[in-house]
Scaffold this active site. Structure first.
Site, mmCIF file in Angstrom:
data_model
loop_
_atom_site.group_PDB
_atom_site.id
_atom_site.type_symbol
_atom_site.label_atom_id
_atom_site.label_comp_id
_atom_site.label_asym_id
_atom_site.label_seq_id
_atom_site.Cartn_x
_atom_site.Cartn_y
_atom_site.Cartn_z
ATOM 1 C CG ASP A 123 46.220 16.352 87.801
ATOM 2 O OD1 ASP A 123 46.626 17.566 87.749
ATOM 3 O OD2 ASP A 123 47.320 15.416 87.745
ATOM 4 C CE LYS A 126 43.974 20.042 94.009
ATOM 5 N NZ LYS A 126 44.399 19.132 93.236
ATOM 6 N N GLY A 153 48.186 23.152 87.886
ATOM 7 C CA GLY A 153 47.131 23.635 86.803
ATOM 8 C C GLY A 153 45.767 23.462 86.875
ATOM 9 C CG HIS A 154 43.783 24.576 90.041
ATOM 10 N ND1 HIS A 154 43.946 25.240 91.159
ATOM 11 C CD2 HIS A 154 44.258 23.338 90.232
ATOM 12 C CE1 HIS A 154 44.550 24.439 92.021
ATOM 13 N NE2 HIS A 154 44.944 23.392 91.575
ATOM 14 C CD GLN A 185 51.104 20.835 93.623
ATOM 15 O OE1 GLN A 185 51.426 21.527 94.629
ATOM 16 N NE2 GLN A 185 51.271 21.698 92.583
HETATM 17 P P1 IMP Z 1 57.041 19.121 91.253
HETATM 18 O O1 IMP Z 1 56.273 19.474 91.848
HETATM 19 O O2 IMP Z 1 57.355 19.802 89.600
HETATM 20 O O3 IMP Z 1 58.501 19.096 91.874
HETATM 21 O O4 IMP Z 1 56.736 17.568 90.729
HETATM 22 C C1 IMP Z 1 57.000 16.524 91.565
HETATM 23 C C2 IMP Z 1 55.780 15.737 91.465
HETATM 24 O O5 IMP Z 1 54.634 16.232 91.758
HETATM 25 C C3 IMP Z 1 55.675 14.900 89.940
HETATM 26 O O6 IMP Z 1 55.153 13.568 90.004
HETATM 27 C C4 IMP Z 1 54.732 15.880 89.340
HETATM 28 O O7 IMP Z 1 53.957 15.460 88.172
HETATM 29 C C5 IMP Z 1 53.599 15.957 90.646
HETATM 30 N N1 IMP Z 1 52.944 17.319 90.375
HETATM 31 C C6 IMP Z 1 53.388 18.484 90.406
HETATM 32 N N2 IMP Z 1 52.245 19.287 90.485
HETATM 33 C C7 IMP Z 1 51.210 18.554 90.175
HETATM 34 C C8 IMP Z 1 49.783 18.904 89.955
HETATM 35 O O8 IMP Z 1 49.275 20.111 89.921
HETATM 36 N N3 IMP Z 1 49.125 17.856 89.590
HETATM 37 C C9 IMP Z 1 49.569 16.485 89.445
HETATM 38 N N4 IMP Z 1 50.827 16.045 89.995
HETATM 39 C C10 IMP Z 1 51.614 17.229 90.041
#
Ligand code: IMP
Length: 421
Positions: free
Chosen positions: A12, A15, A39-40, A222
């Site tokens: 977040d 990007k 989510g961009h 991420q």
């Molecule tokens: P997962 O990727 O859904 O397995 O989540 C694992 C961890 O990564 C959690 O803490 C999510 O909130 C975090 N996470 C996954 N994708 C994003 C993103 O695009 N932005 C911020 N945190 C993310």
């Protein structure tokens, strides 16, 4: 010229917007890891776009977009995202390419994701619930289905039936929901027919584009601290979110990387569980009251805190960051005082790098350097020299602490609210 853009924090960092701005100078944009957990958000004029799997480059008509083999694809979500772009007049035909080797997120992966989180009680990861971890799990266990499997309906049907049988045994054992193959087969065959024209060998395409001297931007999802190896394990996502992950996830040979840009937010945020040494609930309250810092994928309020140079220096080291793009500087506009953590104190010792053990990171106390705030609106500023003196001092202090120049500054969500130093 191949440029990698990586998130230097917990995701977040803005990007999507930086990619959108950089795309003007690139011929193609590539996603190489993660899935629709990302989510961009990008604003183009008055129009807001939230992209989850499709690279942000799709919003520039001349840009090619590739989804590499390191990603995990929910075909229904991706088909939905593409159709939503079509409804808004954005053409994807001949511009969007999906790797035939990218693994498919299946409905049972979401069941496993949610089931494991529910069973974890006090040890939840706080995942996005999109089935990302179980999909990468199946990939590593060599029982996954890939985008190329969507191209052969008979093979797809047989593979789904076999895998659903296995997964339902596990689900029943744990008392989780079971899934039904007929529905999945209908949905995935339909999504396969829709996505078929986009599916190809994207690694070879990247190779060809590079050989032709095309400029490619690799868009990280991420952030560094969510990296499965280098992040705050186990509170991480299930892919390599660092610069090296963009190479393995796309097929870009490492010796073809020309520049690595780190995206960095002017403060820190994280969603989900896990340690966050500089967390500052008052700062979170302020940002939430301003309508900021709600997750683009899940809508969850993000946890917020001060900038953490201990983690950022680590991100610089393991990514090889050449320059930074800083976003959300305007989020700090009202603050009288701004902190930057330059070290941690842990059981009487000073640390300048994060410890590996998660219990130790939970116990770390940040050591702050304090900067004076600028307490004025920066959202209409369009050059470094127009910034208030204290904002310039904050950025210069950061450059010194991190040993990397900040080349791009963003003071709002729109394209025009970006300038270079
Ligand atoms: P997962 O990727 O859904 O397995 O989540 C694992 C961890 O990564 C959690 O803490 C999510 O909130 C975090 N996470 C996954 N994708 C994003 C993103 O695009 N932005 C911020 N945190 C993310």
């Amino acid at each position: 010229m191949n440029t990698l853009l990586v998130g230097a924090q917990w995701g977040d960092e803005g990007k999507g917007k930086i990619v959108d701005v950089l795309t003007e100078q690139h011929d193609a944009v590539v996603r190489a890891q993660g899935g629709n957990n990302a989510g961009h958000t990008v604003w183009v004029g008055p129009r807001k776009y939230v992209l989850h799997l499709v690279p942000s480059g799709i919003l520039r008509p001349d840009c090619l977009c590739l989804i590499g083999h390191g990603t995990v694809i929910d075909p229904l979500a991706l088909a939905g995202e593409i159709k939503a772009l079509h409804r808004r007049g954005i053409n994807t035909k001949g511009r969007l390419f999906i790797s035939d080797r990218a693994h498919l997120v299946m409905p049972y992966h979401r069941v496993l994701d949610l089931g494991r989180e529910a069973a974890a009680k006090g040890k939840k990861i706080g995942t996005t619930g999109r089935g990302i971890g179980p999909t990468y799990n199946d990939k590593a266990s060599r029982v996954g289905l890939r985008a190329g499997d969507l191209l052969d309906a008979d093979h797809l049907t047989a593979s789904i039936r076999a895998r659903v049988k296995e997964v339902n045994v596990l689900a029943k054992h744990h008392g989780w929901d079971t899934v039904h193959s007929p529905r999945i087969i209908i949905d995935y065959c339909a999504a396969g027919r829709f996505l078929a024209p986009y599916i190809t060998d994207t690694a070879l395409k990247i190779n060809t584009l590079t050989a032709r001297g095309k400029k490619i931007l690799f868009e990280g999802a991420q952030g560094t601290l969510l990296d499965i190896d280098c992040g705050t394990y186990p509170y991480v996502t299930s892919s390599n979110t660092t610069a090296a992950g963009l190479c393995t996830g796309s097929g870009l040979p490492p010796n073809r990387v020309d520049k690595i840009i780190g995206a960095l937010k002017a403060y820190t945020s994280r969603v989900g569980e896990g340690p966050f040494p500089t967390e500052a609930p008052d700062l979170a309250d302020l940002l939430h009251a301003l309508g900021r810092e709600f997750g683009a994928t899940t809508g969850r309020p993000r946890r917020c805190g001060w900038l953490d140079a201990v983690l950022l220096r680590y991100a610089v080291a393991i990514n090889g960051i050449d320059e930074f793009a800083i976003t959300n500087l305007d989020g700090l506009d009202t603050l009288p005082v701004i902190n930057i953590a330059t070290a941690y104190r842990l059981r009487g010792k000073t640390l300048t790098a994060p410890p590996a053990a998660i219990e130790d990171l939970y116990a770390c106390q940040p050591v702050y350097q304090t900067c004076e705030g600028w307490q004025s609106d920066t959202t209409k500023i369009r050059s470094f020299n127009q910034l208030p003196p204290n904002a310039r001092a904050y950025l210069r202090a950061l450059e010194q602490i991190l040993g990397v120049n900040i080349k791009t500054i963003s003071v709002g969500p729109r394209r025009e609210q970006t300038f270079h130093t």
